[in-house]
Enzyme design. Structure first.
Site, PDB file in Angstrom:
ATOM      1  N   ALA A  28       0.801  -1.237   0.000  1.00  0.00           N
ATOM      2  CA  ALA A  28       0.000   0.000   0.000  1.00  0.00           C
ATOM      3  C   ALA A  28       0.826   1.276   0.000  1.00  0.00           C
ATOM      4  O   ALA A  28       0.282   2.355  -0.231  1.00  0.00           O
ATOM      5  CB  ALA A  28      -0.936  -0.005   1.209  1.00  0.00           C
ATOM      6  N   GLY A  87       3.989   2.760  -5.526  1.00  0.00           N
ATOM      7  CA  GLY A  87       3.513   3.643  -6.588  1.00  0.00           C
ATOM      8  C   GLY A  87       2.054   3.406  -6.934  1.00  0.00           C
ATOM      9  O   GLY A  87       1.307   4.353  -7.202  1.00  0.00           O
ATOM     10  N   SER A 129       0.405  -7.822  -8.865  1.00  0.00           N
ATOM     11  CA  SER A 129       1.861  -8.012  -8.994  1.00  0.00           C
ATOM     12  C   SER A 129       2.209  -8.830 -10.232  1.00  0.00           C
ATOM     13  O   SER A 129       1.608  -9.879 -10.491  1.00  0.00           O
ATOM     14  CB  SER A 129       2.405  -8.731  -7.759  1.00  0.00           C
ATOM     15  OG  SER A 129       1.945  -8.116  -6.593  1.00  0.00           O
ATOM     16  N   ASP A 175      -5.632  -3.364 -19.101  1.00  0.00           N
ATOM     17  CA  ASP A 175      -5.651  -3.650 -20.540  1.00  0.00           C
ATOM     18  C   ASP A 175      -6.982  -3.193 -21.149  1.00  0.00           C
ATOM     19  O   ASP A 175      -7.021  -2.658 -22.261  1.00  0.00           O
ATOM     20  CB  ASP A 175      -5.442  -5.152 -20.783  1.00  0.00           C
ATOM     21  CG  ASP A 175      -4.138  -5.640 -20.183  1.00  0.00           C
ATOM     22  OD1 ASP A 175      -3.126  -4.921 -20.318  1.00  0.00           O
ATOM     23  OD2 ASP A 175      -4.127  -6.714 -19.556  1.00  0.00           O
ATOM     24  N   HIS A 189      -1.760 -11.215 -19.336  1.00  0.00           N
ATOM     25  CA  HIS A 189      -1.330  -9.832 -19.129  1.00  0.00           C
ATOM     26  C   HIS A 189       0.166  -9.680 -19.378  1.00  0.00           C
ATOM     27  O   HIS A 189       0.944  -9.439 -18.469  1.00  0.00           O
ATOM     28  CB  HIS A 189      -1.699  -9.351 -17.714  1.00  0.00           C
ATOM     29  CG  HIS A 189      -1.234  -7.947 -17.456  1.00  0.00           C
ATOM     30  ND1 HIS A 189      -1.785  -6.841 -18.102  1.00  0.00           N
ATOM     31  CD2 HIS A 189      -0.252  -7.454 -16.669  1.00  0.00           C
ATOM     32  CE1 HIS A 189      -1.157  -5.758 -17.706  1.00  0.00           C
ATOM     33  NE2 HIS A 189      -0.218  -6.095 -16.839  1.00  0.00           N
TER      34      HIS A 189
HETATM   35  N1  NAD Z   1      -1.530  -6.004 -13.327  1.00  0.00           N
HETATM   36  C1  NAD Z   1      -1.210  -4.868 -13.902  1.00  0.00           C
HETATM   37  O1  NAD Z   1      -1.853  -4.450 -14.864  1.00  0.00           O
HETATM   38  C2  NAD Z   1      -0.073  -4.050 -13.378  1.00  0.00           C
HETATM   39  C3  NAD Z   1       0.051  -2.698 -13.750  1.00  0.00           C
HETATM   40  C4  NAD Z   1       1.097  -1.949 -13.235  1.00  0.00           C
HETATM   41  C5  NAD Z   1       2.017  -2.537 -12.370  1.00  0.00           C
HETATM   42  N2  NAD Z   1       1.874  -3.842 -12.030  1.00  0.00           N
HETATM   43  C6  NAD Z   1       2.810  -4.479 -11.095  1.00  0.00           C
HETATM   44  O2  NAD Z   1       2.498  -4.073  -9.761  1.00  0.00           O
HETATM   45  C7  NAD Z   1       3.662  -4.214  -8.941  1.00  0.00           C
HETATM   46  C8  NAD Z   1       3.875  -2.974  -8.099  1.00  0.00           C
HETATM   47  O3  NAD Z   1       4.170  -1.866  -8.890  1.00  0.00           O
HETATM   48  P1  NAD Z   1       4.475  -0.425  -8.231  1.00  0.00           P
HETATM   49  O4  NAD Z   1       4.727   0.498  -9.341  1.00  0.00           O
HETATM   50  O5  NAD Z   1       3.454  -0.094  -7.228  1.00  0.00           O
HETATM   51  O6  NAD Z   1       5.862  -0.742  -7.482  1.00  0.00           O
HETATM   52  P2  NAD Z   1       6.511   0.041  -6.249  1.00  0.00           P
HETATM   53  O7  NAD Z   1       7.914  -0.425  -6.118  1.00  0.00           O
HETATM   54  O8  NAD Z   1       6.271   1.496  -6.383  1.00  0.00           O
HETATM   55  O9  NAD Z   1       5.659  -0.461  -5.002  1.00  0.00           O
HETATM   56  C9  NAD Z   1       5.685  -1.779  -4.583  1.00  0.00           C
HETATM   57  C10 NAD Z   1       5.450  -1.807  -3.096  1.00  0.00           C
HETATM   58  O10 NAD Z   1       5.472  -3.169  -2.679  1.00  0.00           O
HETATM   59  C11 NAD Z   1       6.073  -3.191  -1.403  1.00  0.00           C
HETATM   60  N3  NAD Z   1       6.499  -4.534  -1.057  1.00  0.00           N
HETATM   61  C12 NAD Z   1       7.605  -5.221  -1.436  1.00  0.00           C
HETATM   62  N4  NAD Z   1       7.621  -6.428  -0.847  1.00  0.00           N
HETATM   63  C13 NAD Z   1       6.510  -6.509  -0.088  1.00  0.00           C
HETATM   64  C14 NAD Z   1       5.965  -7.512   0.763  1.00  0.00           C
HETATM   65  N5  NAD Z   1       6.586  -8.661   0.960  1.00  0.00           N
HETATM   66  N6  NAD Z   1       4.807  -7.238   1.377  1.00  0.00           N
HETATM   67  C15 NAD Z   1       4.170  -6.066   1.187  1.00  0.00           C
HETATM   68  N7  NAD Z   1       4.622  -5.086   0.407  1.00  0.00           N
HETATM   69  C16 NAD Z   1       5.790  -5.315  -0.225  1.00  0.00           C
HETATM   70  C17 NAD Z   1       7.211  -2.183  -1.507  1.00  0.00           C
HETATM   71  O11 NAD Z   1       7.661  -1.791  -0.218  1.00  0.00           O
HETATM   72  C18 NAD Z   1       6.541  -1.078  -2.286  1.00  0.00           C
HETATM   73  O12 NAD Z   1       5.953  -0.118  -1.433  1.00  0.00           O
HETATM   74  C19 NAD Z   1       4.803  -4.527  -9.921  1.00  0.00           C
HETATM   75  O13 NAD Z   1       5.052  -5.908  -9.913  1.00  0.00           O
HETATM   76  C20 NAD Z   1       4.251  -4.108 -11.261  1.00  0.00           C
HETATM   77  O14 NAD Z   1       4.859  -4.785 -12.331  1.00  0.00           O
HETATM   78  C21 NAD Z   1       0.859  -4.605 -12.519  1.00  0.00           C
HETATM   79  O1  LMR Z   2       4.071  -2.919 -17.970  1.00  0.00           O
HETATM   80  C1  LMR Z   2       4.299  -3.166 -16.792  1.00  0.00           C
HETATM   81  O2  LMR Z   2       5.370  -3.643 -16.413  1.00  0.00           O
HETATM   82  C2  LMR Z   2       3.280  -2.828 -15.745  1.00  0.00           C
HETATM   83  C3  LMR Z   2       1.908  -3.302 -16.084  1.00  0.00           C
HETATM   84  O3  LMR Z   2       1.842  -4.682 -16.306  1.00  0.00           O
HETATM   85  C4  LMR Z   2       1.262  -2.543 -17.197  1.00  0.00           C
HETATM   86  O4  LMR Z   2       0.635  -3.162 -18.057  1.00  0.00           O
HETATM   87  O5  LMR Z   2       1.352  -1.308 -17.199  1.00  0.00           O
END
Ligand code: NAD
Ligand code: LMR
Length: 371
Positions: A65, A68, A174, A206, A233
């Site tokens: 939480a 980003g 994730s 998406d 995805h």
């Molecule tokens: N499904 C989708 O469409 C989609 C879209 C965008 C990003 N993502 C994925 O979402 C994930 C997070 O992206 P982000 O930009 O928020 O990254 P980020 O690094 O800004 O934030 C991730 C957070 O996870 C926390 N974290 C790490 N290990 C942890 C644990 N064991 N328990 C709890 N929290 C933990 C970190 O401290 C951090 O605050 C990435 O894997 C990214 O690829 C998925």
């Molecule tokens: O592209 C990424 O790594 C993050 C996420 O899966 C997205 O589609 O934006």
């Protein structure tokens, strides 16, 4: 999603547009009566939307939480009147995020939890758990390059979910989603808590992208656009079905559809490159995550006909997990909907994506069973 404060602005608008009436009462008296009744209407509307009695108690937990995605997602879930308790967990930073978000005057009670010791309390009683924990991509990386770090993070968090809130709906954000969802399924199977109706890979971004790009190119109003996106995805596993898009955009030819498909598949990379090393999509993902969590909550609350695309256990193809339209209900997935009629271009895309998606699913299953 309609934040509950919308009814307050409505009532303010209705006050300022109250028409003038003529009667035996003085205009001042009349204004007072109209003002009182408008206030009463406005207040009762506001009370209806703010009241914890109008919607069931629902606890939503966000794991990751302070990240980003996590922070704007926490904000959006705090604005959702269906949430009564918002539990914010991360390995660092959550006390600050929770204190900040908790000052917003909406229904949800916010609590921050940090570190392994507090994970159980963060999860206890959760109806929906959203997982954006883990590392994001940098330019030049694929989502699969995140596997080595994120697989372990997801496995640990899902082990805790199985222990503390085994009945919760899990919204997996994730990456790589094509592998992290199978990892979660295996963890839950081992713990004896697996319910395929309750595990979702969040592919809403998406759909959000496909809608935006289609509306732009097809010159149709974006709010009215619907486009199913199926498959998985990552790259070519993301398959938007523009042949089923509504409303029809007659001006779009085969080359336009090809370009729109490619842009939707590469949408994540477009953001990763634009952010130039500072992470991947966070704001649009928070929006997409909030849309999907809202749909889950509506389904749990018995709202009929809630349909979203999601990566779930599936028999739609020969692959054990697949994203398609899913009807959400009181127990999670109520029905996994079929693909519908595909164009030849989409049929080719479907066959092309299967080997990569199969390999990613198998990689996740193998990891969960060997670690
Ligand atoms: N499904 C989708 O469409 C989609 C879209 C965008 C990003 N993502 C994925 O979402 C994930 C997070 O992206 P982000 O930009 O928020 O990254 P980020 O690094 O800004 O934030 C991730 C957070 O996870 C926390 N974290 C790490 N290990 C942890 C644990 N064991 N328990 C709890 N929290 C933990 C970190 O401290 C951090 O605050 C990435 O894997 C990214 O690829 C998925
Ligand atoms: O592209 C990424 O790594 C993050 C996420 O899966 C997205 O589609 O934006």
């Amino acid at each position: 999603m309609r934040p509950s404060f919308s009814s307050l602005s409505l009532s303010a608008a209705s006050l300022s547009h109250t028409p003038c009436l003529t009667s035996s009462l003085t205009s001042q008296k009349m204004r007072l009566i109209l003002l009182r009744s408008a206030l009463k209407r406005g207040a009762s509307k506001a009370i209806r939307s703010f009241s914890s009695e109008s919607a069931p108690e629902r606890k939503v937990a966000i794991l990751g939480a302070a990240g980003g995605i996590g922070q704007p997602l926490a904000l959006l879930m705090k604005l959702n009147p269906l949430v009564s308790t918002l539990s914010l967990y991360d390995i660092m930073g959550t006390p600050g995020v929770a204190a900040d978000v908790s000052h917003i005057n909406t229904r949800a009670q916010v609590a921050g939890f940090v570190g392994d010791d507090q994970l159980g309390d963060a999860l206890k009683g959760a109806d929906v758990v959203i997982i954006p924990a883990g590392v994001p991509r940098k330019p030049g990386m694929t989502r699969d390059d995140l596997f080595n770090i994120n697989a372990g993070i997801v496995k640990g968090l899902c082990t805790a979910i199985a222990k503390h809130c085994p009945g919760a709906l899990v919204n997996m954000i994730s990456n790589p989603v094509n592998s992290t969802v199978p990892i979660a399924a295996e963890v839950f199977k081992k713990a004896g808590t697996y319910d395929e109706k309750k595990l979702f890979g969040v592919t809403t971004l998406d759909v959000v992208r496909a809608k935006t790009f289609y509306a732009g190119k097809g010159k149709v109003p974006v709010e009215s656009v619907n486009v199913p996106v199926v498959g998985g995805h990552a790259g070519i596993t993301i398959l938007p079905l523009f042949s089923q898009a509504t409303p029809a955009a007659n001006a779009l030819g085969a080359e336009d559809i090809k370009a729109l498909t490619k842009r939707t598949q590469d949408g994540g990379t477009e953001v990763v490159e634009a952010k130039a090393g500072k992470g991947s999509a966070t704001l649009s993902m928070a929006y997409a995550g909030a849309v999907f969590a809202d749909a889950c909550l509506k389904g749990l609350n018995g709202v009929p006909d809630v349909v979203e695309c999601s990566f779930v256990q599936s028999t739609v193809t020969e692959l054990p997990f697949f994203a398609s339209k899913v009807r959400l209900g009181k127990n999670g997935v109520e029905e996994v909907l079929g693909l519908g009629p595909l164009s030849d271009f989409e049929k080719e895309g479907l066959e092309a994506l299967k080997p990569e998606l199969k390999a990613s699913i198998e990689k996740g299953i193998k990891f969960a069973n060997e670690n």
